[in-house]
Design an enzyme around this catalytic site. Structure first.
Site, PDB file in Angstrom:
ATOM      1  N   SER A 140       1.111  -1.185  -0.103  1.00 22.89           N
ATOM      2  CA  SER A 140       0.757   0.511   0.020  1.00 22.89           C
ATOM      3  C   SER A 140       0.617   1.245   0.151  1.00 22.89           C
ATOM      4  O   SER A 140       2.167   1.686   0.649  1.00 22.89           O
ATOM      5  CB  SER A 140      -0.988   0.507   1.807  1.00 22.89           C
ATOM      6  OG  SER A 140      -2.100   1.124   1.879  1.00 22.89           O
ATOM      7  N   TYR A 153      -1.581  -0.709  10.301  1.00 25.17           N
ATOM      8  CA  TYR A 153      -1.820  -0.816   8.793  1.00 25.17           C
ATOM      9  C   TYR A 153      -0.577  -0.682   8.038  1.00 25.17           C
ATOM     10  O   TYR A 153      -0.431  -0.973   6.841  1.00 25.17           O
ATOM     11  CB  TYR A 153      -3.317  -0.373   8.341  1.00 25.17           C
ATOM     12  CG  TYR A 153      -3.749  -0.277   6.532  1.00 25.17           C
ATOM     13  CD1 TYR A 153      -4.019  -1.749   7.036  1.00 25.17           C
ATOM     14  CD2 TYR A 153      -2.664  -0.173   5.529  1.00 25.17           C
ATOM     15  CE1 TYR A 153      -3.869  -1.986   5.075  1.00 25.17           C
ATOM     16  CE2 TYR A 153      -3.176   0.022   4.553  1.00 25.17           C
ATOM     17  CZ  TYR A 153      -3.989  -1.031   4.100  1.00 25.17           C
ATOM     18  OH  TYR A 153      -4.213  -1.852   2.532  1.00 25.17           O
TER      19      TYR A 153
HETATM   20  P1  NAD Z   1     -11.084  -6.198  -0.223  1.00 25.74           P
HETATM   21  O1  NAD Z   1     -12.329  -6.516   1.113  1.00 25.74           O
HETATM   22  O2  NAD Z   1     -12.146  -6.093  -1.025  1.00 25.74           O
HETATM   23  O3  NAD Z   1     -10.570  -7.623  -0.470  1.00 25.74           O
HETATM   24  C1  NAD Z   1      -9.906  -8.444   0.929  1.00 25.74           C
HETATM   25  C2  NAD Z   1      -9.828  -9.839   0.794  1.00 25.74           C
HETATM   26  O4  NAD Z   1      -9.306 -10.546   1.656  1.00 25.74           O
HETATM   27  C3  NAD Z   1     -11.657 -10.441   1.315  1.00 25.74           C
HETATM   28  O5  NAD Z   1     -12.514 -11.009   0.384  1.00 25.74           O
HETATM   29  C4  NAD Z   1     -11.214 -11.173   2.518  1.00 25.74           C
HETATM   30  O6  NAD Z   1     -12.421 -12.377   2.728  1.00 25.74           O
HETATM   31  C5  NAD Z   1      -9.965 -11.267   1.926  1.00 25.74           C
HETATM   32  N1  NAD Z   1      -9.315 -11.570   3.058  1.00 25.74           N
HETATM   33  C6  NAD Z   1      -9.693 -10.804   4.234  1.00 25.74           C
HETATM   34  N2  NAD Z   1      -8.649 -11.606   5.619  1.00 25.74           N
HETATM   35  C7  NAD Z   1      -9.089 -12.929   4.990  1.00 25.74           C
HETATM   36  C8  NAD Z   1      -7.840 -13.635   5.754  1.00 25.74           C
HETATM   37  N3  NAD Z   1      -7.632 -13.942   6.933  1.00 25.74           N
HETATM   38  N4  NAD Z   1      -7.729 -15.226   4.839  1.00 25.74           N
HETATM   39  C9  NAD Z   1      -8.096 -14.777   3.539  1.00 25.74           C
HETATM   40  N5  NAD Z   1      -9.184 -14.148   2.755  1.00 25.74           N
HETATM   41  C10 NAD Z   1      -8.736 -13.056   3.736  1.00 25.74           C
HETATM   42  O7  NAD Z   1     -10.228  -5.379  -0.052  1.00 25.74           O
HETATM   43  P2  NAD Z   1      -9.501  -5.182  -1.605  1.00 25.74           P
HETATM   44  O8  NAD Z   1      -9.512  -3.547  -1.279  1.00 25.74           O
HETATM   45  O9  NAD Z   1      -9.381  -5.295  -2.703  1.00 25.74           O
HETATM   46  O10 NAD Z   1      -7.890  -5.320  -0.752  1.00 25.74           O
HETATM   47  C11 NAD Z   1      -6.990  -6.394  -1.297  1.00 25.74           C
HETATM   48  C12 NAD Z   1      -5.462  -5.912  -0.417  1.00 25.74           C
HETATM   49  O11 NAD Z   1      -4.948  -4.507  -1.067  1.00 25.74           O
HETATM   50  C13 NAD Z   1      -5.526  -5.376   1.011  1.00 25.74           C
HETATM   51  O12 NAD Z   1      -3.680  -6.522   0.743  1.00 25.74           O
HETATM   52  C14 NAD Z   1      -5.556  -4.165   0.751  1.00 25.74           C
HETATM   53  O13 NAD Z   1      -4.312  -3.801   2.174  1.00 25.74           O
HETATM   54  C15 NAD Z   1      -4.794  -3.781  -0.392  1.00 25.74           C
HETATM   55  N6  NAD Z   1      -4.893  -2.315  -0.589  1.00 25.74           N
HETATM   56  C16 NAD Z   1      -6.101  -1.614  -0.816  1.00 25.74           C
HETATM   57  C17 NAD Z   1      -6.515  -0.327  -0.534  1.00 25.74           C
HETATM   58  C18 NAD Z   1      -7.967   0.156  -0.993  1.00 25.74           C
HETATM   59  O14 NAD Z   1      -8.250   1.350  -0.931  1.00 25.74           O
HETATM   60  N7  NAD Z   1      -8.765  -0.951  -1.474  1.00 25.74           N
HETATM   61  C19 NAD Z   1      -5.307   0.484  -0.378  1.00 25.74           C
HETATM   62  C20 NAD Z   1      -3.952   0.003  -0.433  1.00 25.74           C
HETATM   63  C21 NAD Z   1      -3.961  -1.744  -0.518  1.00 25.74           C
END
Ligand code: NAD
Length: 271
Positions: A140, A153
């Site tokens: 991130s 985070y």
């Molecule tokens: P999201 O919540 O849509 O998807 C995350 C997925 O991870 C979900 O389906 C959830 O069920 C799964 N998950 C959570 N904990 C878990 C576990 N213990 N075991 C297995 N699966 C698990 O969110 P996203 O935005 O698609 O996130 C994807 C990645 O992107 C993450 O690593 C997040 O930190 C990163 N990220 C997101 C953003 C944002 O703004 N959305 C920004 C920077 C980084």
């Protein structure tokens, strides 16, 4: 011929957001997929929808046995593992450090950092046997900026970036590449339906706020991150290792440690 033809790929967090977009894109490029997620039912539905060479596995990525079993499942089902996309993650609570419960810190580190370490640890042996592989880890911009209320985070994501560098150097001579992707704000349930924010947001409202959160004047969509992952998964990036690809619409380039646009996301984190 698809850009991922003949490759077997595990995507963690594959049932939602970035992981779901990657699953759809990778399938369209000819990959065989294991969609892994805590949300087993959603992962199953997506695998069925994508059909053929796509299966699902319910996992908790913070559990070593689950991640080991996941790699075994890929090998049993498809005979090889070419790409590991360690993408599952959770919001870190968005609280000041002294207000963050210790359990929340521990869980954030377990899911966002230890799980990436486990993903690398268990994916490496079959990649060593094969003599090649690509590992991608979702970090991130929080790894690069001192964003307030993202102590847990941000620390977890900085750890992911550092783990990426170490793993890249450890396995480069065995032709296993390891890279990270650093998204800014992405329009996924993590942003608009995140219990850590203590309230939910209409996705359209979130989209409008995200459009103003960085120099490029539109919201980042999950597919924007999936495209970076596609490059890293494909052989087009065969000389790229140990790096982070920042996909943030210019947020970090602007040098702002917080999103100071009042219409941006910052106010969400103040509630
Ligand atoms: P999201 O919540 O849509 O998807 C995350 C997925 O991870 C979900 O389906 C959830 O069920 C799964 N998950 C959570 N904990 C878990 C576990 N213990 N075991 C297995 N699966 C698990 O969110 P996203 O935005 O698609 O996130 C994807 C990645 O992107 C993450 O690593 C997040 O930190 C990163 N990220 C997101 C953003 C944002 O703004 N959305 C920004 C920077 C980084």
């Amino acid at each position: 011929m698809g850009r991922l033809e003949g490759k077997t790929i595990i995507i963690t967090g594959g049932a939602s957001g970035v992981g779901e977009a990657a699953a759809r894109l990778f399938a369209s490029e000819g990959a065989k997929l294991v969609i892994a997620d805590l949300q087993g039912e959603r992962a199953n539905q997506l695998a069925e929808e994508l059909g053929g060479d796509c299966i699902a596995q319910k996992v908790d990525v913070s559990r070593s046995a689950d991640v080991k079993g996941l790699v075994s499942k890929a090998l049993e089902s498809f005979g090889q593992l070419d790409v590991m996309f360690n993408n599952a993650g959770i919001g870190g609570g968005e609280r000041l450090i002294h207000e963050t419960p210790e359990e929340l810190f521990d869980r954030t580190i377990a899911v966002n950092l230890k799980a990436v370490w486990l993903g690398i640890k268990h994916a490496i042996p079959p990649m060593l046997d094969a003599g090649s592989g690509s590992i991608m880890n979702t970090a991130s911009v929080s790894a690069h900026l001192g964003l307030p209320q993202q102590g847990a985070y941000g620390a977890s994501k900085s750890g992911v970036v550092q783990l990426t560098r170490v793993a890249a150097v450890e396995y480069a001579d065995r032709r296993i590449r390891v890279n990270a992707i650093c998204p800014g704000g992405v329009l996924t349930p993590m942003v608009y339906n995140n219990p850590a924010l203590r309230y939910t947001l209409d996705p359209a409202d979130a989209e409008q706020r995200l459009a103003q959160a960085q120099p490029l004047p539109r919201a980042c969509q999950p597919i924007d991150i999936a495209h970076a992952a596609l490059y890293l998964a494909s052989d087009e990036s065969s000389f790229v290792t140990g790096t982070t690809i920042v996909v943030d619409g210019g947020w970090t380039a602007s040098g702002r440690a917080r999103m100071d646009n009042p219409s941006g996301l910052e106010d969400l984190y103040q509630k």
